[in-house]
Design a protein around this motif. Structure first.
Motif, short mmCIF file in Angstrom:
data_model
loop_
_atom_site.label_atom_id
_atom_site.label_comp_id
_atom_site.label_asym_id
_atom_site.label_seq_id
_atom_site.Cartn_x
_atom_site.Cartn_y
_atom_site.Cartn_z
N UNK A 72 0.84 -1.20 0.00
CA UNK A 72 0.00 0.00 0.00
C UNK A 72 0.88 1.26 0.00
N UNK A 73 0.26 2.38 -0.28
CA UNK A 73 0.99 3.66 -0.26
C UNK A 73 1.49 3.96 1.14
N UNK A 78 6.04 4.43 4.91
CA UNK A 78 6.69 3.99 6.13
C UNK A 78 8.08 3.44 5.83
N UNK A 79 8.20 2.66 4.79
CA UNK A 79 9.50 2.11 4.39
C UNK A 79 10.47 3.23 4.02
N UNK A 80 9.98 4.24 3.34
CA UNK A 80 10.81 5.38 2.98
C UNK A 80 11.30 6.12 4.23
#
Length: 87
Positions: A72-73, A78-80
């Motif tokens: 999901x966006x 969150x990963x970024x």
């Protein structure tokens, strides 16, 4: 029971990835599994030797190209943030 479910779920995912090819698993009395594929003949083709559950699931998962995981966006954002925090 959970062991068999884990193995059968792996085979089911393989069938979905391979567009419904006739894959089956065989559970042996000693708790090991092996994979077969039927091409319509009387005897299915044996694709593996008997394996313990974790090795069997890994083998089955490696056979066909796996579908990319849906992200999901929010997961991407969150990963970024995690990657930026590590810098």
């Amino acid at each position: 029971m959970a062991r068999t479910t884990k193995a059968s779920n792996a085979v089911q995912r393989l069938k979905e990835r391979s567009k419904g090819a006739a894959y089956s698993m065989v559970s042996m009395a000693d708790g090991r599994f092996f994979l077969t594929r039927s091409d319509g003949t009387a005897t299915p083709e044996r694709l593996s030797e008997p394996m313990e559950i974790d090795a069997f699931v890994s083998f089955v998962n490696s056979l066909e190209k796996q579908a990319p995981k849906k992200v999901s966006k929010l997961d991407q954002a969150f990963e970024q943030k995690l990657q930026n925090a590590k810098k």
